[in-house]
Write a protein that holds these residues in place. Structure first.
Motif, PDB file in Angstrom:
ATOM      1  N   LYS A  68       1.033  -1.078   0.183  1.00 33.70           N
ATOM      2  CA  LYS A  68      -0.014   0.019   0.074  1.00 33.70           C
ATOM      3  C   LYS A  68       1.023   1.217  -0.086  1.00 33.70           C
ATOM      4  N   PRO A  69       0.560   2.265  -0.575  1.00 30.69           N
ATOM      5  CA  PRO A  69       1.113   3.530  -0.690  1.00 30.69           C
ATOM      6  C   PRO A  69       1.849   3.915   0.762  1.00 30.69           C
ATOM      7  N   TYR A  70       0.946   4.160   1.673  1.00 34.37           N
ATOM      8  CA  TYR A  70       1.302   4.561   2.957  1.00 34.37           C
ATOM      9  C   TYR A  70       2.432   3.723   3.719  1.00 34.37           C
ATOM     10  N   ILE A  71       2.767   2.689   3.151  1.00 35.20           N
ATOM     11  CA  ILE A  71       3.936   1.927   3.953  1.00 35.20           C
ATOM     12  C   ILE A  71       5.210   2.009   2.865  1.00 35.20           C
ATOM     13  N   SER A  72       4.865   2.420   1.703  1.00 38.65           N
ATOM     14  CA  SER A  72       5.723   1.722   0.436  1.00 38.65           C
ATOM     15  C   SER A  72       7.204   2.277   0.848  1.00 38.65           C
ATOM     16  N   VAL A  93       2.877   0.600  -6.979  1.00 38.29           N
ATOM     17  CA  VAL A  93       2.307   1.674  -5.951  1.00 38.29           C
ATOM     18  C   VAL A  93       1.828   2.877  -7.013  1.00 38.29           C
ATOM     19  N   THR A  95       1.001   5.832  -6.267  1.00 33.14           N
ATOM     20  CA  THR A  95       0.976   7.043  -5.935  1.00 33.14           C
ATOM     21  C   THR A  95       2.633   7.474  -6.186  1.00 33.14           C
ATOM     22  N   ASP A 100       9.918   9.663  -7.533  1.00 31.16           N
ATOM     23  CA  ASP A 100       9.970   9.435  -6.056  1.00 31.16           C
ATOM     24  C   ASP A 100      10.837   8.250  -6.126  1.00 31.16           C
TER      25      ASP A 100
END
Ligand SMILES: NC(=O)C1=CN([C@@H]2O[C@H](COP(=O)(O)OP(=O)(O)OC[C@H]3O[C@@H](n4cnc5c(N)ncnc54)[C@H](OP(=O)(O)O)[C@@H]3O)[C@@H](O)[C@H]2O)C=CC1
Ligand SMILES: O=C(O)[C@@H]1CCC=N1
Length: 260
Positions: A68-72, A93, A95, A100
């Motif tokens: 998931k993006p928030y843990i990438s 991912v 996002t 990035d």
């Protein structure tokens, strides 16, 4: 045999792993919970699975980042020291841009080949539309490896990263839009007296028929003209759709979903 590490064997990563059964790769997946570990063991023969991202990535030739993006960012930090020079990194991912990824992976130090890869949820059934946006240093042979992987689970298209937002809105978010249309059509039919399961089945089959007409080379408006009998009932429905802002609503949805 080349080793491919799939970091995060969820909806996307699990489907990618399943698509590689029988391919000429050693596939090692990771997940967080024992439930997923046991499920992958049971459902995908020949695929190795571990809770250690570092073990999976060590010696891997190809790494698929599918958390998931928030843990990438945290996961990239964890695996970065063991990514081998020249490795291919495929990031699912949504996002993370190529800029990035280059920044998080410190890629210039180890000549990694980075690509963004965006499938849709139909990947589970081998029917994904998948977009691949390669970084500028990715050569044709490396790109072909990624295309080969994602053509196993649907159809892969190579695009420039600047088109990724529009493509993702159309195909990845688009799955949800089409399903919402089918759901709405079924609800309307239930009001007209059809059973919900029958109505949903018929709406889905009708969508399949419309897609088949396009696949046969038809233009949408040409096919619409064939349905709309002058003074008939279809034009009444189409005009009711437009009076309620259908085309504009779809355009606005794409604008809203498109990440710039
Ligand atoms: N869903 C969609 O339509 C699309 C999603 N994407 C992108 O795909 C990515 C994955 O999404 P999706 O597959 O839906 O997500 P899921 O939640 O289904 O899968 C994420 C997986 O990551 C695992 N995980 C969690 N923490 C860790 C960790 N620290 N290390 C390794 N693995 C971990 C989870 O394990 P466990 O199962 O044990 O919890 C799970 O298997 C996202 O970044 C999303 O932006 C891209 C295009 C379309
Ligand atoms: O809704 C999302 O953010 C993800 C990315 C594309 C499809 N699902």
């Amino acid at each position: 045999m080349k080793k491919i590490a799939i970091i995060g064997a969820g909806n996307m990563g699990g489907a990618i792993a399943a698509s590689l059964v029988g391919a000429d790769f050693r596939v090692v997946c990771t997940a967080k919970t024992k439930i997923t570990i046991d499920r992958i063991h049971k459902e995908i023969p020949g695929v190795e699975i571990t809770q250690s991202n570092v073990v999976a990535v060590s010696d891997a030739d190809i790494i698929v980042l599918a958390v998931k993006p928030y843990i990438s960012a945290g996961v990239i930090e964890e695996i970065n020291p063991v990514i081998k020079p020249g490795a291919i990194v495929l990031s699912v991912v949504a996002t993370l841009s190529l800029a990035d990824l280059n920044c998080l992976l410190h890629s210039s130090e180890r000549e990694m080949k980075i690509m963004r890869v965006i499938p849709n949820t139909a990947i589970r059934l081998g029917k994904s539309v998948t977009f691949i946006a390669p970084d500028s240093n990715v050569d044709a042979d490396t790109l072909a490896v990624a295309e080969g992987i994602f053509n196993r689970s649907g159809k892969a298209f190579v695009i420039e990263e600047k088109s990724m937002g529009a493509c993702m809105a159309l195909a990845s978010c688009g799955i949800a839009y089409f399903l919402r249309f089918i759901r709405a059509a079924a609800e309307g039919s239930v009001e007209l007296g059809l059973r919900p399961t029958f109505a949903t089945q018929i709406a889905a089959l009708t969508a399949e028929g419309a897609a088949a007409l396009l696949a046969d080379g038809a233009h949408p408006e040409a096919e619409i003209d064939k349905v709309t009998t002058p003074g008939g009932i279809t034009i009444k429905g189409l005009n009711a759709l437009e009076a309620n802002g259908f085309t504009n609503a779809v355009i606005e949805a794409l604008r809203a979903s498109c990440v710039k």
